[in-house]
Design a protein around this motif. Structure first.
Motif, PDB file in Angstrom:
ATOM      1  N   LEU A  18       0.827  -1.207   0.000  1.00  0.00           N
ATOM      2  CA  LEU A  18       0.000   0.000   0.000  1.00  0.00           C
ATOM      3  C   LEU A  18       0.863   1.259   0.000  1.00  0.00           C
ATOM      4  O   LEU A  18       2.039   1.207   0.374  1.00  0.00           O
ATOM      5  N   PRO A  19       0.302   2.398  -0.390  1.00  0.00           N
ATOM      6  CA  PRO A  19       1.092   3.640  -0.467  1.00  0.00           C
ATOM      7  C   PRO A  19       1.792   4.019   0.843  1.00  0.00           C
ATOM      8  O   PRO A  19       2.922   4.499   0.821  1.00  0.00           O
ATOM      9  N   SER A  20       1.157   3.779   1.987  1.00  0.00           N
ATOM     10  CA  SER A  20       1.764   4.169   3.267  1.00  0.00           C
ATOM     11  C   SER A  20       2.953   3.287   3.645  1.00  0.00           C
ATOM     12  O   SER A  20       3.664   3.586   4.607  1.00  0.00           O
ATOM     13  N   GLU A  21       3.190   2.227   2.884  1.00  0.00           N
ATOM     14  CA  GLU A  21       4.272   1.284   3.181  1.00  0.00           C
ATOM     15  C   GLU A  21       5.456   1.436   2.221  1.00  0.00           C
ATOM     16  O   GLU A  21       6.348   0.607   2.207  1.00  0.00           O
ATOM     17  N   THR A  22       5.441   2.510   1.429  1.00  0.00           N
ATOM     18  CA  THR A  22       6.476   2.645   0.408  1.00  0.00           C
ATOM     19  C   THR A  22       7.402   3.832   0.666  1.00  0.00           C
ATOM     20  O   THR A  22       7.052   4.786   1.350  1.00  0.00           O
ATOM     21  N   ASN A  26       8.486   4.578  -4.445  1.00  0.00           N
ATOM     22  CA  ASN A  26       7.268   3.767  -4.518  1.00  0.00           C
ATOM     23  C   ASN A  26       7.544   2.264  -4.434  1.00  0.00           C
ATOM     24  O   ASN A  26       6.858   1.455  -5.043  1.00  0.00           O
ATOM     25  N   LEU A  69       4.940  -0.603  -5.323  1.00  0.00           N
ATOM     26  CA  LEU A  69       3.596  -0.273  -4.866  1.00  0.00           C
ATOM     27  C   LEU A  69       2.578  -1.090  -5.650  1.00  0.00           C
ATOM     28  O   LEU A  69       2.674  -1.224  -6.868  1.00  0.00           O
ATOM     29  N   GLY A  70       1.595  -1.638  -4.947  1.00  0.00           N
ATOM     30  CA  GLY A  70       0.534  -2.403  -5.590  1.00  0.00           C
ATOM     31  C   GLY A  70       0.865  -3.871  -5.779  1.00  0.00           C
ATOM     32  O   GLY A  70      -0.012  -4.656  -6.148  1.00  0.00           O
TER      33      GLY A  70
END
Length: 169
Positions: A18-22, A26, A69-70
């Motif tokens: 997820l974005p908060s984990e990158t 990214n 990301l993703g």
């Protein structure tokens, strides 16, 4: 105490990045991946020992590929060898291609956990009985890894590291 196979401790955790984990590129933060690996290894160690377990050391981590990301990330952990009260857990991290679904090994790590009782004192754990070629190879190499770790920590003298000496004889 009856020996257990690595498969009996297998733990698989799948999640999406997820974005908060990158990080700013990214890609998954290394610390986030370490936490995921620690959780999976903890569950594997607990499945093997059926005890409370604590992380004793992170012996090896290889961040071989960035995890974007993703991405769908799968962390697989198994006990590769047990000693008196400690267990080596080998962790493989897989990344799934978004379009094809093909899995690629992204990273790996080796953690050591110790089984403890309710007061925090180490307790004996069952031995490991490897079955597959990969499990056997990891089992056999675990003693060398343990001796190297003890040697580097100053907890073992070089002449006591018989498995390591055998590599050079």
């Amino acid at each position: 105490m009856k020996a257990k196979t690595p498969e009996q401790s297998r733990t698989t955790m799948t999640d999406m990045v997820l974005p908060s984990e990158t990080n700013p590129l990214n890609n998954l933060f290394g610390g986030e991946l370490l936490a995921r690996m620690d959780r999976a290894a903890s569950i594997a160690a607990r499945r093997h020992s059926r005890r409370i377990v604590v992380t004793a050391s992170v012996n090896h981590v290889a961040f071989n590929r960035a995890v974007p990301l993703g991405s769908v990330v799968t962390v697989e952990a198994k006990v590769s060898r047990a000693f008196n009260t400690s267990m080596e857990i080998y962790i493989d991290v897989w990344m799934e291609d978004r379009e094809s679904g093909a899995r690629t090994k992204a990273n790996e790590a080796i953690y050591t956990f110790v089984a403890v009782d309710k007061t925090g004192r180490p307790v004996k754990v069952a031995e490991v009985s490897p079955e597959t070629d990969l499990e056997i190879a990891r089992f056999e190499a675990a003693l060398r890894r343990k001796q190297l770790s003890l040697l580097l920590a100053g907890k073992m003298k070089p002449n006591e590291a018989t498995e390591l000496k055998a590599l050079f004889d």
